[in-house]
Design a protein around this motif. Structure first.
Motif, PDB file in Angstrom:
ATOM      1  N   LYS A   1      -8.910 -25.656  -4.274  1.00 17.41           N
ATOM      2  CA  LYS A   1      -9.714 -24.485  -4.637  1.00 17.41           C
ATOM      3  C   LYS A   1      -9.174 -23.237  -3.960  1.00 17.41           C
TER       4      LYS A   1
ATOM      5  N   ASP B   1     -25.681 -16.607  -2.598  1.00 12.73           N
ATOM      6  CA  ASP B   1     -26.321 -16.091  -3.806  1.00 12.73           C
ATOM      7  C   ASP B   1     -27.756 -15.662  -3.499  1.00 12.73           C
TER       8      ASP B   1
ATOM      9  N   LEU C   1     -21.650 -19.436  -1.513  1.00 10.08           N
ATOM     10  CA  LEU C   1     -20.694 -19.327  -2.616  1.00 10.08           C
ATOM     11  C   LEU C   1     -19.285 -19.491  -2.077  1.00 10.08           C
ATOM     12  N   GLU C   2     -18.446 -20.205  -2.831  1.00 14.82           N
ATOM     13  CA  GLU C   2     -17.056 -20.390  -2.447  1.00 14.82           C
ATOM     14  C   GLU C   2     -16.159 -19.900  -3.574  1.00 14.82           C
TER      15      GLU C   2
ATOM     16  N   ASP D   1     -16.139 -20.987  -7.512  1.00 21.08           N
ATOM     17  CA  ASP D   1     -17.459 -21.344  -8.038  1.00 21.08           C
ATOM     18  C   ASP D   1     -17.767 -20.565  -9.307  1.00 21.08           C
ATOM     19  N   SER D   2     -18.779 -21.042 -10.024  1.00 20.47           N
ATOM     20  CA  SER D   2     -19.296 -20.314 -11.181  1.00 20.47           C
ATOM     21  C   SER D   2     -20.712 -19.864 -10.864  1.00 20.47           C
ATOM     22  N   VAL D   3     -21.052 -18.654 -11.322  1.00 21.62           N
ATOM     23  CA  VAL D   3     -22.381 -18.102 -11.068  1.00 21.62           C
ATOM     24  C   VAL D   3     -22.943 -17.577 -12.387  1.00 21.62           C
TER      25      VAL D   3
ATOM     26  N   ARG E   1     -17.282 -17.389 -14.342  1.00 20.57           N
ATOM     27  CA  ARG E   1     -16.623 -18.593 -13.820  1.00 20.57           C
ATOM     28  C   ARG E   1     -15.454 -18.240 -12.897  1.00 20.57           C
ATOM     29  N   ARG E   2     -15.195 -19.168 -11.988  1.00 22.11           N
ATOM     30  CA  ARG E   2     -14.069 -19.040 -11.042  1.00 22.11           C
ATOM     31  C   ARG E   2     -14.059 -17.697 -10.324  1.00 22.11           C
TER      32      ARG E   2
ATOM     33  N   LYS F   1     -25.790 -19.388  -8.076  1.00 23.19           N
ATOM     34  CA  LYS F   1     -24.717 -20.362  -8.235  1.00 23.19           C
ATOM     35  C   LYS F   1     -25.097 -21.372  -9.313  1.00 23.19           C
TER      36      LYS F   1
ATOM     37  N   THR G   1     -24.876 -25.010 -11.074  1.00 20.79           N
ATOM     38  CA  THR G   1     -24.602 -26.404 -10.710  1.00 20.79           C
ATOM     39  C   THR G   1     -23.623 -26.959 -11.726  1.00 20.79           C
ATOM     40  N   GLU G   2     -23.054 -28.130 -11.426  1.00 21.17           N
ATOM     41  CA  GLU G   2     -22.068 -28.706 -12.343  1.00 21.17           C
ATOM     42  C   GLU G   2     -22.688 -29.079 -13.679  1.00 21.17           C
TER      43      GLU G   2
END
Length: 198
Positions: free
Chosen positions: A30, A129, A135-136, A139-141, A163-164, A193, A195-196
């Protein structure tokens, strides 16, 4: 051919960090270099290395003496992980010597620094967030309100997925991401943020 097979061919079916052969898996470095992992943004790593990368409390400095070899890898993702792990282990002494010898292109170094591993805990800027979730980079928000984009007539609508994301390393309130074709700066108070599952 699958990504795992590509990486096994590249590495000779060995962990690209320690040359171990047990429970090899694709590890996505990442934030993804290419925007989605792939061969250039992933490494083949054993269970021991992955566990210690993802769980700093499990770090066994002796295991990472393998970086003496892997830091010279011709593959960017391997070099980036080696650099990050050497920085995490700096207090041991010997990793400082290796870091002094290591050469990285400017772009590789920028990518390596995205994780913040080179900073002391007190220097790290933590992005959170609206709910306080960390947040890293990568990540997608989702936007929680309509946002007017400075310098344009565009409005980024509530519910838009970004995203990203990348993080501003000087301000914990700022992240960057693309809304449509436009790269914008977003204040973390206005994002949640994803989630998957989302």
């Amino acid at each position: 051919m699958s990504l795992q097979e590509d990486l096994e061919n590249r590495s000779g079916a060995k962990c690209e960090l320690c040359t171990g052969t047990n429970n090899l898996t694709v590890y996505d470095v990442k934030p993804s270099i290419t925007g989605g992992g792939g061969v250039d943004g992933s490494i083949l790593a054993c269970e021991t290395c992955v566990t210690q990368i993802d769980t700093p409390e499990e770090l066994d400095s002796n295991h990472w003496r393998c970086l003496n070899d892997s830091m010279w890898s011709e593959f960017r993702a391997v070099k980036v992980v080696a650099w990050r792990m050497l920085h995490r282990l700096k207090k041991e002494g010997w990793p400082r010597d290796l870091l002094g010898m290591m050469y990285m292109e400017d772009e590789e170094l920028r990518y390596a620094k995205e994780s913040g591993d080179h900073l002391a805990e007190s220097e790290k800027i933590i992005h959170r967030d609206v709910n306080g979730v960390i947040l890293e980079a990568g990540d997608s928000v989702v936007l929680i309100k309509d946002l007017k984009v400075k310098g344009s007539s565009m409005v980024a609508k509530q519910g838009t997925a970004v995203r990203r994301i990348s993080l501003d390393h000087e301000n914990a309130k700022f992240i960057e991401g693309k809304v449509g074709p436009t790269q914008i700066v977003i204040i973390t108070d206005y994002v949640k943020k994803m989630t998957e599952k989302e």
